[in-house]
Design an enzyme around this catalytic site. Structure first.
Site, mmCIF file in Angstrom:
data_model
loop_
_atom_site.group_PDB
_atom_site.id
_atom_site.type_symbol
_atom_site.label_atom_id
_atom_site.label_comp_id
_atom_site.label_asym_id
_atom_site.label_seq_id
_atom_site.Cartn_x
_atom_site.Cartn_y
_atom_site.Cartn_z
ATOM 1 N N GLU A 394 0.819 -1.214 0.000
ATOM 2 C CA GLU A 394 0.000 0.000 0.000
ATOM 3 C C GLU A 394 0.854 1.266 0.000
ATOM 4 O O GLU A 394 0.762 2.101 0.896
ATOM 5 C CB GLU A 394 -0.935 0.011 1.216
ATOM 6 C CG GLU A 394 -2.005 -1.067 1.178
ATOM 7 C CD GLU A 394 -3.149 -0.756 0.231
ATOM 8 O OE1 GLU A 394 -3.059 0.227 -0.530
ATOM 9 O OE2 GLU A 394 -4.131 -1.520 0.253
ATOM 10 N N GLU A 470 -3.786 -10.649 0.075
ATOM 11 C CA GLU A 470 -4.633 -10.601 1.268
ATOM 12 C C GLU A 470 -6.032 -11.005 0.829
ATOM 13 O O GLU A 470 -6.526 -10.529 -0.191
ATOM 14 C CB GLU A 470 -4.696 -9.183 1.866
ATOM 15 C CG GLU A 470 -3.370 -8.711 2.422
ATOM 16 C CD GLU A 470 -3.397 -7.265 2.939
ATOM 17 O OE1 GLU A 470 -4.478 -6.750 3.286
ATOM 18 O OE2 GLU A 470 -2.320 -6.655 2.964
HETATM 19 C C1 IPT Z 1 -5.190 -3.814 3.854
HETATM 20 C C2 IPT Z 1 -3.783 -3.665 4.355
HETATM 21 O O1 IPT Z 1 -2.857 -4.046 3.377
HETATM 22 C C3 IPT Z 1 -3.538 -4.469 5.569
HETATM 23 O O2 IPT Z 1 -2.309 -4.051 6.113
HETATM 24 C C4 IPT Z 1 -4.650 -4.288 6.563
HETATM 25 O O3 IPT Z 1 -4.679 -2.960 6.962
HETATM 26 C C5 IPT Z 1 -5.957 -4.622 5.937
HETATM 27 O O4 IPT Z 1 -6.165 -3.805 4.843
HETATM 28 C C6 IPT Z 1 -7.114 -4.379 6.888
HETATM 29 O O5 IPT Z 1 -6.996 -5.045 8.078
HETATM 30 S S1 IPT Z 1 -5.477 -2.407 2.850
HETATM 31 C C7 IPT Z 1 -7.183 -2.191 2.649
HETATM 32 C C8 IPT Z 1 -7.408 -0.825 2.046
HETATM 33 C C9 IPT Z 1 -7.779 -3.209 1.770
#
Ligand code: IPT
Length: 957
Positions: A394, A470
């Protein structure tokens, strides 16, 4: 201020590999002297060797000072906790001065001072001489100590600023925790090697860069010179078969040991390959976290993480969002995990100002970006477990990311480059996304995703493997949708799997709150419990989500015919010979037969024994367990399992209905009730209105004539089952807006109007259940009738008005005396299950006390439902019990607090046992999904308001 410099450091030596060397080294961890100043500018006189620090506090190193009584932790996710004005930081800049003296062993000369991790800016003096400064919190820095070392006593002084220009590059979603949080060492090692060990065509290739000569005694290799490539007969390294060979590189000054794993990562036709075979990540994102030590994670804890992952069928880790402690990667090499090693970089907070002045595209930051990437790659380049480099997380888009990628590609062409933040994939080798929906993942799997504007980039990206760096946000109760993602990952070769967000809840141990999250330290800007979104609780107890993940990631699949079970391996790199297989039959949860299954190493069809014909519910469970000890689990550890019901004839059921029970299926329209048929004009044919003032008796039960509520059951003081539509919102309800809409609607404050209480053969209570201030409601009829010594209850629910969106729950709630403390049930267990979770649960007979039925989500929320319960007996306290039977099944929760109490609680200690046991008997719940971050509940798991019938029977037990 000097800590507002774009430059990443000064006086540091070139980065090199983290190596195990026989060169002398001095451990400088332990108790240091410490002083905290509120601003950055205090005098630097403390660096002088003669400075008197006797009035300072003591602080352990490694540690974060806010976890030792100096200042407080602070949590933000995306937001910067300071004004965005790079490279400037607040004047209020907590600054920790650290001092320690050490004695140099006799005869010691030269050496490097190594810091494995300091957050965020460290300025270092040795014996009063400034060695330099470093930033890049989760990266090592070495300074040449040689010129300033003295025989005997030496004094090391380190000034650490919490905030620096570098803080703009370290906006990861985690606690802000300054300090020297990894080891400090004085080492005389200076070697650097880069071992290249591949595996192709069934043979290993080996060469290295560096000084000295390399030997691998086990392979009979000795005296290998740098730059010479040889081949050897070896066993390859994979996460499933983590075969390592001990290599030694000897220079004039030292010998370093490198554990070599032979493996080659490739991409062919858009498929990610390891040693020429498809590589499917069954991964998790791992932050470094310990509830008392923050990111100063003890070695035993790192090892526990790897063991837990292995035992839950996880095969991959993304080191979100910075390189982990070097020992963690040694553990991944040794025990077997594929790793995406991510650089320490995130500038997410710039998104809140439209990415204006994002460092990623500002040339003044280029050196800092490159410095971070170099230090990542150089430190970790020898790990076979590391199969991809990630530029960071990010950080938007920009030239500095391109520069990092270009340098990396040049330095280490053997590993693909990953970065999610630029969907054009201009600089990377794999297409990566986060939280893409099932539908989008499927489109990408098929190669029919929406095109990029630039046709060239589009064509390039279409040829790339895809992964979800993720997915399935494991916040609170959930995540739902795991099985559906996995099905896609396994179906389409382009899909290389993904990494759950995230491994652990970052709840900090707190004296009164249990575990603390954002806001608990009075932070003016924070993101609440968004830091509590892991598969394991802060103390590393597996959550139900991890148990489900284990099931979804399991490497052996079973399918049943009428006379056999077919065993299919989804291992990529080993066969099934390390497993032993068995089967077991239970009748109503009571064991009947157990037998071994002789499964060939390659899997295949195995005949089942003949089971006798028998009425009643029987289930066949087959299991694959470790036949012998593995380094990560003992013999007998269960790896995979499956269940199938047996027909009355004794053969595995071949139909397509899910006979495990509800696992929410659409509720059919209310069927004709056998009890108290209504006539066409709505009047009961055999019932008469109850008489005011007289208690109503039906079998062993007493009802209030006004409310129609059950007040006594089999001599017990109860508060009768009444309709509820509410659940204490789960995080996915809260953060998706559903909670807000449900509260607007008033689902948490239903009123119950009694329209008629009629008696006859039984009792009929007609009600309209509705919140204030709306015309929506439910017409609910409760019909009670005596059956034997017990009572049958049929609850008919008919929505009234235009219900336009899903409801959280549909069921009844009742309460029992507090002496009840045990529940035995036949249904899914032993853990909780919701419509789209609970893959880890199986049909059986289970028993637990009421405390054990609670899932301790750090932020209290709906939890602990036992699904598909055929019957349950509640007992305890020396008195008679109650048995509840479903027709066919119900969802059960039993708690020492009400739903309203659970709803109000914000930390676990808020849940205080009351005088009553609150029992929910549910027809259905809305799915769990993963909407706190990502897609919501899949349509098939939605609970909508529609006519429904819940049938229960109560008996004395
Ligand atoms: C995503 C982040 O990469 C991760 O670090 C964490 O913050 C997660 O979200 C939420 O728990 S970024 C998000 C804008 C999809």
């Amino acid at each position: 201020m000097e800590c507002e410099d774009f430059t990443p450091g000064s006086g540091r030596l070139a980065p090199r590999a983290a190596l195990r060397s026989d060169a002398p080294s001095l451990d400088l961890n332990g108790t240091w002297r410490f002083r905290l100043s509120p601003t950055a500018g205090a005098a630097e006189d403390f660096a002088a060797p003669g400075y008197d620090d006797s009035s300072w506090d003591e602080l352990p190193v490694p540690a974060h000072w806010p976890l030792h009584g100096h200042g407080s932790p602070a949590y933000t996710n995306v937001a910067y906790p300071f004004p965005i004005d790079p490279p400037h930081v607040p004047t209020e800049n907590p600054t920790g001065d650290h001092r320690r003296a050490f004695d140099l062993p006799d005869g010691w000369t030269g050496g490097r001072l190594r810091f494995d991790g300091v957050e965020s800016y460290a300025k270092v003096w040795l014996n009063g001489h400034l060695l330099g400064f470093t930033t890049g919190s989760r990266l090592p820095a070495e300074f040449d100590a040689g010129p300033w070392l003295k025989p005997g006593r030496n004094v090391l002084a380190v000034r650490v600023h919490q905030w620096s220009a570098a803080s703009y590059l370290e906006d990861q979603d985690m606690w802000w925790l300054p300090g020297i949080f990894r080891e400090v060492t004085l080492t005389r090692s200076s070697a650097d090697v880069f071992v290249h060990a591949g595996f192709a065509g069934g043979r290993g290739t080996l060469s290295f860069e560096g000084d000295g000569l390399l030997s691998v005694p086990e392979l009979g290799i000795s005296g290998l010179e740098p730059g010479v490539e040889i081949t050897a007969e070896v066993e390859p390294w994979t996460a499933e078969t983590p075969r390592l060979y001990e290599a030694v590189v000897t220079t004039a000054e030292e010998s370093v040991r490198v554990r070599v794993g032979f493996r080659t990562i490739g991409i062919e036709d858009g498929v990610l390959l390891a040693n020429g075979r498809p590589l499917l990540f069954k991964g998790v994102n791992r932050h470094e976290f310990h509830p008392s030590h923050g990111r100063a994670v003890p070695y035993a804890t790192m090892r526990e993480d790897v063991l837990l992952m292995k035992r839950h069928n996880i095969n991959a880790v993304r080191t979100s969002h910075y390189p982990p402690h070097p020992d963690f990667l040694h553990l991944c090499d040794e025990l077997g995990l594929w790793v995406i090693d991510e650089c320490d970089l995130e500038t997410h907070g710039f998104t809140q100002v439209g990415w204006r002045r994002n460092p990623s595209d500002d040339p003044r930051w280029e050196e800092a970006y490159l410095d971070r990437m170099r230090r990542t790659v150089e430190r970790d380049k020898n790990h076979p477990s590391v199969v991809m480099w990630s530029l960071g997380n990010e950080a938007g888009v920009g030239r500095n990311l391109a520069a990092m990628a270009a340098w990396t590609r040049e330095r280490d062409p053997s590993r693909p480059i990953h970065y999610e933040g630029d969907w054009s994939c201009a600089d990377v080798d794999v297409y990566s996304r986060m939280y893409a929906s099932h539908a989008e993942v499927e489109a990408i799997g098929k190669g029919v995703e929406d095109p990029l504007d630039d046709p060239e980039l589009d064509a390039r990206r279409r040829g790339m493997p895809f992964l979800q760096c993720e997915y399935a946000h494991a916040m609170g109760n959930g995540p739902g949708g795991l099985a559906e993602y996995q099905e896609l990952f396994e179906r389409y070769p382009r899909l290389a799997g993904g990494f759950i967000w995230e491994w652990i809840d970052h709840g900090l141990a707190h004296p009164t709150l249990g575990y603390a999250y954002g806001g608990d330290y009075g932070e003016p800007v924070h993101d609440g419990n968004f830091v509590i979104d892991g598969l394991v609780f802060p103390d590393r107890t597996p959550s139900p989500g991890l148990l489900d993940l284990k099931k979804v990631y399991e490497p052996v699949a079973f399918s049943f015919s009428e006379s056999s079970v077919t065993v299919r391996s989804t291992y990529g790199f080993r066969d099934l010979s390390h497993l032993s297989f068995s089967g077991e039959v239970e009748a109503e949860g009571v064991p009947r037969a157990a037998f071994p299954l002789a499964v060939p190493a390659g899997g295949g069809e195995v005949k089942l024994p003949a089971f006798p014909a028998e009425e009643g519910e029987r289930w066949l469970t087959v299991r694959a367990v470790l036949a012998g000890d593995e380094p990560w689990a003992d013999a007998g550890h269960e790896v995979s399992w499956a269940q199938v019901p047996l027909t009355a004839g004794g053969t595995p059921y071949q139909g397509t209905d899910d006979l495990s029970g509800i696992h929410y299926r659409p509720v059919p329209p209310a069927e004709e009730s056998a009890l108290g048929q209504d006539s066409a004009d709505g009047a009961a044919t055999f019932l008469t209105p109850a008489t005011y003032g007289e208690q109503i008796e039906v079998a062993g039960a007493t009802f209030d004539p006004v409310t129609g509520r059950l007040t006594r059951l089999f001599g017990l003081d109860v508060d009768g089952p009444a309709l509820e539509l509410w659940r204490a919102p789960i995080d996915n309800d809260r953060y998706s807006g559903a909670e807000w809409r449900w509260r607007q609607l008033g689902l948490d404050r239903l009123t119950h109007r009694v329209d008629a209480v009629e008696t006859g053969d039984g009792l009929v209570v007609r009600t309209r259940v509705a919140p204030a201030a709306t015309d929506l409601g439910m017409r609910v009829t409760y019909r009670w009738i005596a059956v034997g010594e017990g009572l049958e209850l049929v609850v008919d629910v008919e929505p009234d008005g235009e219900w336009s969106e899903p409801i959280p729950r549909l069921g009844v709630a009742m309460s029992l005396p507090g002496r009840f403390d045990r529940v035995t049930w036949f249904g899914r267990g032993p853990g909780e299950a919701y419509p789209d979770t609970g893959m880890a649960t199986r049909v059986g007979r289970w028993s637990a006390n009421i405390d054990e039925l609670q899932t301790p989500y750090v932020y209290p929320q709906e939890n602990g439902q036992r699904a598909d319960v055929r019957w349950a007996e509640l007992s305890g306290g020396g008195g008679p019990g109650v048995r509840v039977t479903g027709d066919p099944v119900f969802g059960l929760t039993a708690r020492r607090w009400s739903t309203a109490d659970l709803d109000r609680a914000t930390h676990l200690p808020d849940l205080v046992p009351g005088e009553r046991v609150h029992v929910n008997l549910d027809l259905a719940q809305h799915g769990v999904g993963t909407a706190a971050c990502g897609p919501g509940t899949l349509p098939r798991y939605e609970l909508t308001a529609r006519p429904a019938t819940l049938r229960l029977r109560f008996d004395p037990a």
